[in-house]
Design an enzyme around this catalytic site. Structure first.
Site, PDB file in Angstrom:
ATOM      1  N   ASP A   1       0.856  -1.176   0.000  1.00  0.00           N
ATOM      2  CA  ASP A   1       0.000   0.000   0.000  1.00  0.00           C
ATOM      3  C   ASP A   1       0.900   1.236   0.000  1.00  0.00           C
ATOM      4  O   ASP A   1       2.134   1.134   0.083  1.00  0.00           O
ATOM      5  CB  ASP A   1      -0.931   0.004   1.217  1.00  0.00           C
ATOM      6  CG  ASP A   1      -2.220   0.775   0.944  1.00  0.00           C
ATOM      7  OD1 ASP A   1      -3.274   0.139   0.757  1.00  0.00           O
ATOM      8  OD2 ASP A   1      -2.168   2.024   0.891  1.00  0.00           O
TER       9      ASP A   1
ATOM     10  N   GLU B   1     -12.506   1.355  -5.867  1.00  0.00           N
ATOM     11  CA  GLU B   1     -13.285   0.996  -7.067  1.00  0.00           C
ATOM     12  C   GLU B   1     -13.487   2.228  -7.948  1.00  0.00           C
ATOM     13  O   GLU B   1     -14.582   2.790  -8.049  1.00  0.00           O
ATOM     14  CB  GLU B   1     -14.630   0.378  -6.643  1.00  0.00           C
ATOM     15  CG  GLU B   1     -15.455  -0.206  -7.764  1.00  0.00           C
ATOM     16  CD  GLU B   1     -14.953  -1.547  -8.286  1.00  0.00           C
ATOM     17  OE1 GLU B   1     -15.624  -2.124  -9.147  1.00  0.00           O
ATOM     18  OE2 GLU B   1     -13.887  -2.020  -7.834  1.00  0.00           O
TER      19      GLU B   1
ATOM     20  N   ASN C   1     -17.143  -9.951  -0.125  1.00  0.00           N
ATOM     21  CA  ASN C   1     -16.887  -9.522   1.249  1.00  0.00           C
ATOM     22  C   ASN C   1     -17.929 -10.129   2.202  1.00  0.00           C
ATOM     23  O   ASN C   1     -19.128 -10.099   1.898  1.00  0.00           O
ATOM     24  CB  ASN C   1     -16.936  -7.989   1.303  1.00  0.00           C
ATOM     25  CG  ASN C   1     -16.342  -7.435   2.574  1.00  0.00           C
ATOM     26  OD1 ASN C   1     -15.462  -8.020   3.180  1.00  0.00           O
ATOM     27  ND2 ASN C   1     -16.843  -6.292   2.999  1.00  0.00           N
TER      28      ASN C   1
ATOM     29  N   GLU D   1     -15.160 -14.813  -8.614  1.00  0.00           N
ATOM     30  CA  GLU D   1     -15.428 -14.696 -10.045  1.00  0.00           C
ATOM     31  C   GLU D   1     -14.099 -14.451 -10.758  1.00  0.00           C
ATOM     32  O   GLU D   1     -13.414 -13.467 -10.474  1.00  0.00           O
ATOM     33  CB  GLU D   1     -16.356 -13.524 -10.336  1.00  0.00           C
ATOM     34  CG  GLU D   1     -17.815 -13.799 -10.159  1.00  0.00           C
ATOM     35  CD  GLU D   1     -18.675 -12.618 -10.592  1.00  0.00           C
ATOM     36  OE1 GLU D   1     -19.537 -12.798 -11.459  1.00  0.00           O
ATOM     37  OE2 GLU D   1     -18.490 -11.508 -10.058  1.00  0.00           O
TER      38      GLU D   1
ATOM     39  N   ASN E   1     -23.028  -9.398  -9.919  1.00  0.00           N
ATOM     40  CA  ASN E   1     -23.598  -8.062  -9.750  1.00  0.00           C
ATOM     41  C   ASN E   1     -24.557  -7.703 -10.882  1.00  0.00           C
ATOM     42  O   ASN E   1     -25.509  -6.938 -10.686  1.00  0.00           O
ATOM     43  CB  ASN E   1     -22.491  -7.019  -9.641  1.00  0.00           C
ATOM     44  CG  ASN E   1     -21.877  -6.990  -8.253  1.00  0.00           C
ATOM     45  OD1 ASN E   1     -22.531  -7.350  -7.277  1.00  0.00           O
ATOM     46  ND2 ASN E   1     -20.627  -6.588  -8.155  1.00  0.00           N
TER      47      ASN E   1
END
Length: 717
Positions: A344, A403, A454, A463, A501
């Site tokens: 990170d 995202e 999650n 996926e 989704n």
């Protein structure tokens, strides 16, 4: 040689002592129709053998017997209930034949003895297991109950209370645990199993062990007085209703069968079990749960094939982005033996990721699933870093940053320049096009989506999203890695929202349309949870997903499918977002969230949210449960069908498992396509047509209509 077939051999190993060995041609021993016929033939010969003094049942494989051949079930269960009773009786009679051998018997159990495998072992007078053994009666997980005498023999062997727990939960027990219940008589090292079984059998033959008394207890009624029986079965029924509920009939049927048979001898009790098994076999829940098992085997089979064909072995991994999600991915990888670098740009984020991983590991230790030394080893295999150089040796990189397509695109391009040319790059995105993200990469063939759900440690699905340039080698390696992490990977093709989704948002749209038409969102949640069986209703689920996330994802879906998934005017989700009610993440959404005394999140109805939603509709009205279910589920089923028709998902089995593993679709319904089959496609089309005026998401495809007219199904049985 006393008897020989493709599945069984029976030989004398000492004068008067026969070893009855299961050794099927396949990888495991299981009770298919041929094996049962072979057992009957062998047992008939043994019954007539005057020289016989004792029998050892054993296996020449790594497991004793894994159970019945489930692949035969769905076709067999198409028969009428009246035909199924003699079918199951014919099988259970063979188990009675084993129990009625005129000499002492013992089962030498190695590996798994599950379902019919344990039921066979229960027919013998004694059971010795090695330390690798695990036993159990998991039939309730298939919507069934034991059918080869398990509900009769186990209660009489270990007591009704214990047997009810075993049977209604379907738990597996290690040999040492089973011995404490008296289900196993002795536990030995694997290399001593056969000798120990022989020694115990010889003691029984010599009269040192009273095998007739042991057997007689299984042939008589349960030893419970009226008060004990009332307490035992009342308690069991209460526990089953609390845990299984009304949607899973098998556990309660098992309790009722054992209760009704408590005062019966074996013949009467087994007949009652036969009838109960046949009745359960005809339920929609059994069809769905057996289908789930077979679908899961398909997914596991594809993952094993990928592992064998993958040209790139994943021995080390890296995660970019160290938040809750990144920490969860790193934890899962390290826990399953693949060391991982967690990268990170901020120490605070790294601390958060390591805290998440440590918290999950600590829970494993608290539950005795991991010892402290193993925990330390897992933590040591997670390397937090701010340095890009630490990524150079990773075989696979999972990008898990915010995202946002621009941010993800920039990070992926930067990482690709650092890692090895043959390293695999993936994005943990929930909606952003893989093809769009690949546009700036120089090696798009090494790139695909890897969408975790999650919380990562709980949700089984991953996926694996194939872009137009993604190579087969990349897909195989990522599938193998996901499986190695203990996940169930499903390969889907790129499109807005991918598969899960994409079908979720029409469901949310159906919910929003109901609210706009005046439905009470709490009533919708109650119906979808209590009656349909979702773990969360749509409003609650939106709060958990995050209403800000849902709002932005709706934009993505609207861009991708502008006519079918256009944003609704006055959308309740938009109203919540504009009011800065983001769900659980800030404590306010459709519900208000707080912590109870134990620190658990609880939800309450919030008058502010109710007032806010009242502005979205002109009038309040009540809808029937049937209409609520239809108006939310038809859009989801339709979109699932479209994904299957378009090749976004390869098979009906993978489509159903994707929603069960990714969203918690009610397992007893088998998935959206199995549910459509259960309704009957003609009935589903008629139902959808009655709501077609509500918009495109309610309109079935031409192929669905043609299938309905032809009497076809998504699953053969």
């Amino acid at each position: 040689m006393i008897y020989q077939s493709d599945n069984i051999s029976v030989v004398y190993i000492k004068p008067g002592i026969a070893r009855f060995t299961f050794n099927a041609k396949g990888s495991v021993n299981k009770f298919d129709q041929q094996t049962l016929a072979d057992c009957k033939s062998a047992l008939t010969i043994l019954h007539a053998d005057k020289a016989l003094q004792g029998v050892i049942f054993s296996s020449d494989k790594n497991a004793f017997i894994v159970g019945a051949d489930i692949t035969e079930f769905l076709t067999t269960f198409l028969q009428e209930e009246a035909q199924l009773v003699p079918w199951i009786k014919q099988a259970s009679d063979i188990f009675d034949l084993a129990e009625d051998l005129p000499v002492p018997t013992i089962s030498a159990i190695n590996g798994f003895a599950l379902g019919g495998g344990l039921e066979w072992a229960l027919t013998s007078d004694y059971r010795v297991a090695d330390t690798t053994a695990q036993i159990g009666l998991p039939e309730v997980k298939l919507g069934l109950m034991p059918g080869f005498g398990g509900t009769v023999r186990l209660p009489r062997l270990i007591g009704a209370d214990n047997a009810l727990e075993w049977i209604t939960t379907g738990k597996q027990f290690k040999a040492e645990q089973a011995q404490k219940f008296a289900a196993i008589d002795a536990v030995v090292a694997p290399e001593k199993l056969q000798d120990s079984a022989l020694s115990m059998l010889e003691d029984a033959i010599a009269g040192k062990l009273d095998w007739r008394k042991k057997r007689q207890a299984k042939l008589q009624p349960l030893k419970l007085n009226k008060t004990e029986a009332t307490m035992c079965f009342s308690t069991a029924k209460g526990m089953v209703m609390a845990k299984a509920g009304k949607h899973y009939p098998a556990p309660m049927a098992a309790v009722q069968t054992i209760e009704a048979a408590a005062g019966m001898n074996r013949a009467e009790a087994v007949a009652l079990e036969n009838a109960g098994f046949a009745k359960l076999a005809k339920t929609d829940a059994a069809t769905a749960q057996i289908g789930l098992f077979l679908n899961d085997q398909l997914i596991k089979g594809k993952a094993k094939k990928a592992a064998k064909t993958a040209t790139k072995a994943v021995k080390s991994a890296a995660v970019i982005g160290a938040g809750i999600m990144g920490g969860g991915i790193a934890y899962q990888s390290a826990l399953k033996g693949v060391p991982v670098v967690m990268k990170d740009i901020a120490d605070k984020a790294l601390d958060l990721g390591m805290t998440e991983a440590t918290k999950l590991l600590t829970k494993q230790v608290e539950r005795n699933k991991l010892d402290v030394q193993s925990m330390a080893k897992v933590i040591a295999s997670i390397t937090p870093t701010l340095n890009n150089d630490a990524l150079k040796n990773a075989d696979i990189v999972v990008e898990a940053v915010v995202e946002n397509p621009k941010v993800k695109g920039a990070v992926l391009k930067e990482v690709e320049a650092i890692i090895a040319n043959d390293a695999i790059l993936t994005s943990n995105t929930s909606t952003i096009s893989i093809n769009a993200l690949a546009a700036n990469l120089t090696r798009p063939e090494n790139f695909c989506g890897m969408h975790f759900f999650n919380p990562v440690h709980r949700m089984p699905l991953v996926e694996v999203i194939r872009g137009k340039d993604t190579s087969d080698e990349t897909v195989a390696a990522v599938v193998a890695y996901a499986a190695k992490m203990g996940k169930s990977p499903i390969v889907v093709n790129d499109c807005p929202g991918f598969f899960v989704n994409r079908v979720l948002f029409p469901y949310f749209a159906g919910f929003s349309k109901l609210v706009l038409d005046g439905a009470d969102f709490t009533q919708i949640d109650k119906v979808m949870e209590k009656q349909f069986g979702w773990p969360m209703g749509p409003a609650y689920l939106l709060d958990v997903v995050g209403l800000d996330t849902a709002y932005h994802c709706t934009d993505v879906m609207a861009d991708g499918f502008p006519t079918r998934m256009a944003k609704l005017a006055n959308d309740p989700v938009s109203a919540m977002y504009q009011a800065e009610r983001y769900g659980q993440k800030n404590g306010l959404g459709f519900y208000a969230y707080s912590k109870d005394k134990k620190g658990r999140t609880k939800k309450d109805i919030d008058s502010t949210a109710v007032a806010l939603l009242a502005k979205c509709t002109t009038k309040q009205q009540t809808f029937s449960a049937e209409d609520i279910i239809a108006r939310t589920m038809i859009p989801m089923i339709n979109e699932t069908i479209r994904c299957l028709e378009e090749g976004i998902v390869a098979t009906a089995a993978e489509a159903d498992m994707g929603l069960i593993y990714g969203l918690g679709f009610p397992p007893f319904r088998g998935g959206p396509l199995r549910y459509a089959d259960t309704l009957g496609l003609a009935n589903f089309v008629a139902l959808a047509d009655s709501f077609a005026h509500l918009g495109e998401i309610y309109q079935v495809t031409d192929k669905t209509r043609a299938m309905a007219e032809a009497g076809q199904r998504f699953f053969p049985v």
